[in-house]
Structure formats: C-alpha cells, structure tokens
Enzyme design. Structure first.
Site, mmCIF file in Angstrom:
data_model
loop_
_atom_site.group_PDB
_atom_site.id
_atom_site.type_symbol
_atom_site.label_atom_id
_atom_site.label_comp_id
_atom_site.label_asym_id
_atom_site.label_seq_id
_atom_site.Cartn_x
_atom_site.Cartn_y
_atom_site.Cartn_z
ATOM 1 N N LYS A 278 79.097 17.618 -14.237
ATOM 2 C CA LYS A 278 78.340 16.675 -13.415
ATOM 3 C C LYS A 278 79.231 16.138 -12.311
ATOM 4 C CE LYS A 278 75.112 15.021 -16.937
ATOM 5 N NZ LYS A 278 73.896 15.566 -16.309
ATOM 6 N N ARG A 352 68.460 20.639 -24.637
ATOM 7 C CA ARG A 352 67.476 21.591 -25.191
ATOM 8 C C ARG A 352 68.127 22.496 -26.230
ATOM 9 N NH1 ARG A 352 66.397 23.649 -19.210
ATOM 10 N NH2 ARG A 352 67.010 21.477 -18.945
HETATM 11 N N1 BES Z 1 71.274 14.212 -19.967
HETATM 12 C C1 BES Z 1 70.865 14.940 -18.815
HETATM 13 C C2 BES Z 1 69.573 14.396 -18.219
HETATM 14 C C3 BES Z 1 69.586 13.008 -17.652
HETATM 15 C C4 BES Z 1 69.661 12.809 -16.286
HETATM 16 C C5 BES Z 1 69.468 11.901 -18.472
HETATM 17 C C6 BES Z 1 69.649 11.527 -15.770
HETATM 18 C C7 BES Z 1 69.470 10.622 -17.956
HETATM 19 C C8 BES Z 1 69.545 10.433 -16.613
HETATM 20 C C9 BES Z 1 70.639 16.405 -19.165
HETATM 21 O O1 BES Z 1 71.455 16.914 -20.167
HETATM 22 C C10 BES Z 1 70.918 17.187 -17.931
HETATM 23 O O2 BES Z 1 72.036 17.252 -17.537
HETATM 24 N N2 BES Z 1 69.872 17.762 -17.357
HETATM 25 C C11 BES Z 1 69.987 18.554 -16.187
HETATM 26 C C12 BES Z 1 69.259 19.840 -16.460
HETATM 27 C C13 BES Z 1 69.589 20.920 -15.497
HETATM 28 C C14 BES Z 1 71.025 21.361 -15.652
HETATM 29 C C15 BES Z 1 68.671 22.092 -15.709
HETATM 30 C C16 BES Z 1 69.333 17.813 -15.048
HETATM 31 O O3 BES Z 1 68.326 17.138 -15.275
HETATM 32 O O4 BES Z 1 69.821 17.885 -13.937
HETATM 33 MN MN MN Z 2 73.278 17.683 -19.448
#
Ligand code: BES
Ligand code: MN
Ligand code: ZN
Length: 505
Positions: A278, A352
């Site tokens: 991230k 997931r």
């Molecule tokens: N934990 C995150 C999602 C999230 C985003 C939770 C903002 C709370 C606030 C999840 O694991 C994630 O990183 N999702 C990605 C998915 C993508 C890589 C397909 C996302 O939403 O960008």
């Molecule tokens: Mn994630």
C-alpha cells in the site's frame, strides 16, 4: 454500570442529572403541567423565546429543577412528535450520552415518559435510552499518559417511568446488551496492531467462550498445514506472528446441530498490502482490517447474553499481511482448503483469501447458511460512500430476511449485483481455478464474489464494511473511530430467525 427502573413521580428524581425529552409544542402534552411545575411555570416562556430549543437533538442544560433533588437538567429536543422513530430516538439518546460523557460520577435519571409518543411506547424508549446513552458516551481507553478522561462510564442510569416495570426492565436490558457488545467490537478495532495480534484475538474468543459457554476451537499454523488451509497460510507467510482460525459454536437451536447459521469474519490485524504494498498514506488505519471479526465477536456477545434458540457458528480468520523474504508474492499459486487453486495477482487482495478458507471451514463444520463480514474493498466506499454497508448474495429470500433485521437496527445495507459475467472473470486464470484480482472496475463485486465461489450453493450474504467500520468524525451513534457496525444487525437477524422457529414460543 447499574441500570434501574424507577416507578415514581418525576418530582422524586434524585440523581445528578435529569434527562428530559422535549417535543415541539410541549404545552400540548398531557404531562405538561408536571413538567412546567419543575421550572416554576416558566418553561413555556423559555421555549417561546428560544432559550430552550425543541429542535431535534438540540441540547439545553439548566442548573436545577425546583421541587426535585437533581442538580442539573438536560433537555433534548425531539422535534415534531410525529416524525420520531426508534432510530431517531436512539440517536437522540446517543447525543445525550455524548453530552454527559467523561463525568465518571454522573448518575443519570432519564424521564422515560417524556420521550414516549403515540407510536413509540415505553419499552421502545427504554431500549433506545440505555443503548443510546452507552453508545453515545463510548470512549476508547487510550494510551495517553496524561489522559484524565479515562472513566467515562456512568455509574448509574435510572429510568423514571409509570409504565410496567418488568417490560421496561427487559427492554432496557436488551438495549444494554446491544450497546455493550458494539462497544467491545469498537474497542477491538481501535486497539493498535502491535497489541491486537491474531493470538490476542483468539484470547478474546476464549473469554467469550468461557463467559457464555460457547464451544471453542482455535487452529494454529500447524493445524492449518495439516488441513491444507493454503489461502490463509499464504497471507500469513511473511509474518512473524502466528495465524489463528478461531471457531465459536453456540448450540441454542436443535440438538442435532442442523440449521446452523455461519458467521464468518475477516480478522486481518494489519494490512500492509504485502508485496503489492500500500502507499504510505493508504496504510495508516489498516489496524482496522479486522472490523469484520469484531462485528462477529460483537454479535456472538449479544447471542451469548440473550441466548436465542438457534445454532450459530462463528469463524474468524486472523493474521496480519506483511512483507518479508518469505512472504507470498504476486504470481504465486496457492491451494485453498476447498481444493480450489488460486493465482495471486495482488497480495493486497488478502481478505478474500483468508475468507475463502474460513468459509470452507464453516461449511465443513455444519453451517447451512453463511454471512461473511469484512473490510474487504476500497471499492465499496467509491460505490456507496462511508455510511452504507455493501452486500452481495446468492439467495434472494435469505437476503430479504436479513434486510429486515438491518431495517430494525437502522444499520444501512445496500446490495450490489453479482452476475455470471463477474463470476467468469473470477474464474479466469492461465494457471489456476481462480484469480484473486480480476481488475479495479467494480472491484467490490470481485472481492465479495470471490468469497461467494467458496460458499457455492450454500445460501450466502457478503457484507463489505470497509466504509462503515470506522468513522472519520463523530457520528450519530458515537465518536470518531470504530463504529462496531453490523454486530447489532447480525445478532438481531439471528434473534429473528430464532423467533421464526416452529418450536419457539
Ligand atoms: N483492507 C483492504 C480494504 C480497505 C480499504 C479497508 C480501505 C478499509 C479501508 C483490502 O485488503 C484491500 O487492500 N483491498 C484492495 C483490493 C484490491 C487490491 C483488489 C482495495 O480495495 O484496493
Ligand atoms: Mn489488502
Ligand atoms: Zn485488507
């Protein structure tokens, strides 16, 4: 915190603060005279001149009421009586709770009868009053060494009412149970990730199991390896912390462990994104990536207290998602507990993966229907904003009945579609059965849809709480930070299912 029901006249109120609800045109109320007398007959002038507002949720504090022993009065405006609903009433009491928070010794009397209307009865008020006060006054017990606001809880809340005492008591108790469970879910989410590890999550489950006589099962890395839980193990691979698959069973329904509702929670204690790292600003706050697990624990706490006649299994998949020399990588192919293989295209789509194994385990342990709860995608925030939980389902009727529970609690849920075309894209990989990240267009659907691949034909609802699990600012029912969202709705749904049972009274 002690709650009492006092069947007495308002003049006999004797605690520190008296909370009084004031609708528009209070002079039309039957109870007007006794109310006005408390203020030497001057209340109407104050209302007319705007010194005491009857606008919805407007707060006016006065130093004392004559003829009572209370030190202070807190008026809270109710607006037009016709528009009051139980949801608004809950928010009204949360506002009152927020106003009174931080005063440890505050003993609060609520003049419950001042909140009842033609449609809202005394037990609705009792339920909303205790629940709202506790939700609104919630404060995370933080780590500031200079904090002097640590003791936020009221010592006592007394409901003053002329209505039937037993009914009020029961409703107030359910309100207390709901709020306390939500507040413990909030605390889990607010706890920093170096403290709340997967092992600590399992300890929380252990406490719940002891307190409520749940059957507890905790799987560590070795057990996961033996069973072949390749998905959760992949996410955990780069971590120095052990993963945990936590299972709580509540056998409130039939004795042969059929008709079992499965609640499955994402318990990522920290999400760095892994090698699909991230950006630094997107990482802050990822301690909250176990909001789904917290919601399931919250629901189990309510279930443990209220003991509905229903069999429930809770499965929490917990680990952090880290980088290191042996962390999983994009291009890895993993084999899940179900046997399905997964091509990892994005290590940040880890939720997931852990849910895949948790859902499979829930099914293997007897779940006949499934609800998974997860802070799964940023996509749900783009689609619905931060105040709506996104949903997917494979079963219309199951979802409809869940929606009724969400309408009852006021926790907004909105369903997105999951089409055959979406599923086709999940099943597109050169090397495996599924891929974990088909694209960013509509990716809330791919996140949840991926979990649905493991639910198969079992009736299933997916709840993406990435937007609703935390609030960036104080909100209607509590302060900035974790909301504890879905604890109440999940538990209410189970309670409603239990009431539908033919053998339930
Ligand atoms: N934990 C995150 C999602 C999230 C985003 C939770 C903002 C709370 C606030 C999840 O694991 C994630 O990183 N999702 C990605 C998915 C993508 C890589 C397909 C996302 O939403 O960008
Ligand atoms: Mn994630
Ligand atoms: Zn995540």
């Amino acid at each position: 915190m002690k709650t009492t029901i006092a069947n007495k006249e308002i003049e006999q109120a004797a605690l520190d603060v008296l909370v009084v609800g004031l609708p528009e045109h209070p002079e039309n109320l039957e109870r007007w005279d006794s109310l006005n007398d408390l203020f030497g007959g001057r209340l109407l002038d104050w209302v007319k001149e705007g010194d005491v507002s009857t606008d919805l949720k407007a707060v006016t504090k006065l130093p004392a009421a004559s003829g009572t022993a209370v030190k202070r009065v807190l008026f809270i405006g109710l607006g037009p009586a016709k528009k009051l609903t139980d949801q608004i009433l809950l928010e009204v009491f949360a506002k009152a709770g927020k106003e009174l928070k931080g005063r440890k010794a505050e003993n609060v009397s609520i003049w419950a009868d001042s909140f009842t209307t033609d449609t809202l009865e005394a037990d609705d008020t009792a339920f909303a009053a205790i629940q709202g006060m506790l939700l609104g006054s919630y404060q995370f017990d933080d780590y500031k060494t200079t904090s002097n606001e640590k003791d936020f809880c009221f010592a006592e809340i007394e409901l003053i009412s002329t209505a039937d005492e037993d009914e009020l008591k029961a409703a107030a108790e359910v309100g207390r149970v709901h709020a306390e469970a939500v507040n413990s879910a909030r605390t889990l989410v607010n706890t920093p990730p170096n403290i709340l590890t997967a092992v600590k999550m399992a300890e929380h489950a252990e406490q719940l199991a002891e307190r409520y006589d749940f059957e507890l099962e905790v799987l560590g890395k070795e057990e996961m390896e033996e069973l072949g839980m390749g998905a959760i193990l992949a996410v955990n691979k780069g971590s120095v912390e052990e993963p945990r698959l936590i299972v709580l069973k509540y056998a409130g329904g039939n004795e042969d462990w059929t008709d079992v509702v499965g609640l499955v929670g994402k318990g990522i204690t920290y999400d760095t994104g892994g090698y699909s790292l991230k950006p630094k600003d997107g990482m802050v706050g990822m301690k909250g990536d176990m909001g789904g697990a917290a919601a399931v624990f919250g629901a189990m706490q309510i279930i443990g207290e209220l003991r509905p006649k229903k069999n429930v299994i809770a499965v929490i998949a917990s680990t952090d998602n880290m980088v290191s020399g042996d962390a999983f990588k994009p291009d890895d192919v993993i084999t899940s507990l179900s046997g399905k293989t997964i091509e990892v295209l994005n290590t940040d789509a880890e939720g997931r993966l852990v849910l895949a194994d948790a859902v499979t385990y829930a099914k293997q342990s007897g779940a006949d229907c499934l609800i998974d709860v997860a802070t799964l995608t940023g996509g749900v925030i783009v689609a619905l904003g931060k105040d709506k939980t996104g949903a997917l389902t494979n079963d219309e009727a199951f979802f409809e009945s869940f929606m009724e529970a969400s309408l009852e609690t006021g926790e907004f849920v909105w369903r997105l579609p999951l089409t055959e075309n979406d599923k086709k894209r999940l099943r597109t990989s050169d090397v495996a059965d599924l891929n974990n990240s088909p694209g960013r267009d509509g990716h809330m659907i791919f996140g949840g849809g991926f979990v649905g691949e493991f639910a198969g034909d079992t009736p299933w609802i997916h709840l993406d709480i990435a937007g609703t699990s935390e609030a960036g600012a104080p909100h209607n029912l509590g302060p900035k930070g974790a909301t504890g969202v879905m604890s109440r709705t999940l538990a209410t749904f189970i309670e409603r299912l239990a009431e539908e049972e033919p053998d339930a009274e």
